[in-house]
Enzyme design. Structure first.
Site, PDB file in Angstrom:
ATOM      1  CE1 TYR A 211      35.921  34.265 104.844  1.00  0.00           C
ATOM      2  CE2 TYR A 211      33.754  34.145 105.861  1.00  0.00           C
ATOM      3  CZ  TYR A 211      35.075  33.720 105.783  1.00  0.00           C
ATOM      4  OH  TYR A 211      35.534  32.758 106.633  1.00  0.00           O
ATOM      5  CB  CYS A 212      35.648  35.168  98.197  1.00  0.00           C
ATOM      6  SG  CYS A 212      35.556  36.787  97.411  1.00  0.00           S
ATOM      7  CB  ALA A 213      40.534  36.069  98.308  1.00  0.00           C
TER       8      ALA A 213
ATOM      9  N   GLY B 106      36.221  39.730  97.589  1.00  0.00           N
ATOM     10  CA  GLY B 106      34.829  40.172  97.481  1.00  0.00           C
ATOM     11  C   GLY B 106      34.171  39.887  96.149  1.00  0.00           C
TER      12      GLY B 106
ATOM     13  CB  ILE C 236      39.345  36.696 104.120  1.00  0.00           C
ATOM     14  CG1 ILE C 236      39.804  36.263 105.514  1.00  0.00           C
ATOM     15  CG2 ILE C 236      40.412  36.366 103.100  1.00  0.00           C
ATOM     16  CD1 ILE C 236      38.685  36.040 106.479  1.00  0.00           C
TER      17      ILE C 236
END
Length: 178
Positions: free
Chosen positions: A139-141, A143, A168
């Site tokens: 995951y990242c901020a 997607g 996230i």
């Protein structure tokens, strides 16, 4: 079927290149034209081999029962998107590796407990920290970077990769802070 279309397109492209180079052959010596055709066909062969490898790996995933979707197969995608509802139980499942590819500044605001913090710009050097086979939720901020990480790792042979859609920002589970 897509591989056959790709192969036929590649052959047609190579034939077109040969015809183009022959039409210009009065300016270039024959050995230069031959060398150029060999270079182009070599590149096409490499691309076809990569696509065939991807297709074989997709079939292997299907045979394993990995749950790869028809849409993912049509897109040539060896990883899958998961939403927060599906990801929440994974956060506490020891068989799932969580990987956060955000920057250190971003992770200071909070990350999923137990996640490996591997910023995207360090992924190439640290990819060996991620299991090649198994269940890996990245995951990242939002997607996007995690989808790119899934794509890159899957092209290099990783399997079982999942991308948290919405990143996230969509997460409503527990967070840990540094």
């Amino acid at each position: 079927m897509a591989d056959l279309s790709l192969a036929l397109s590649s052959v047609a492209l190579a034939a077109s290149v040969v015809a183009l180079l022959r039409s210009r052959s009065s300016a270039a010596p024959p050995e230069d034209t031959t060398r150029e055709v060999r270079r182009i066909t070599g590149n096409l062969e490499s691309e076809l081999r990569a696509e065939l490898d991807l297709t074989r790996r997709m079939l292997a995933e299907v045979a394993r029962g990995s749950g790869i979707t028809p849409e993912a197969i049509m897109e040539g995608q060896l990883w899958r998107d998961v939403d927060v509802a599906e990801a929440l139980p994974m956060a506490t499942d020891p068989s799932v590796t969580l990987v956060d590819v955000r920057t250190p500044a971003e992770t200071r605001a909070g990350y999923i407990p137990g996640a490996k913090l591997i910023p995207m710009d360090e992924l190439d050097e640290r990819k060996d920290e991620i299991p090649r086979n198994g269940r890996v939720l990245i995951y990242c901020a939002m997607g996007g970077r995690s989808a790119a990480a899934c794509e890159g790792l899957s092209r290099e042979g990783w399997s079982g990769l999942m991308n948290l859609t919405g990143g996230i920002g969509a997460w409503n589970g527990p967070l840990e802070r540094r």
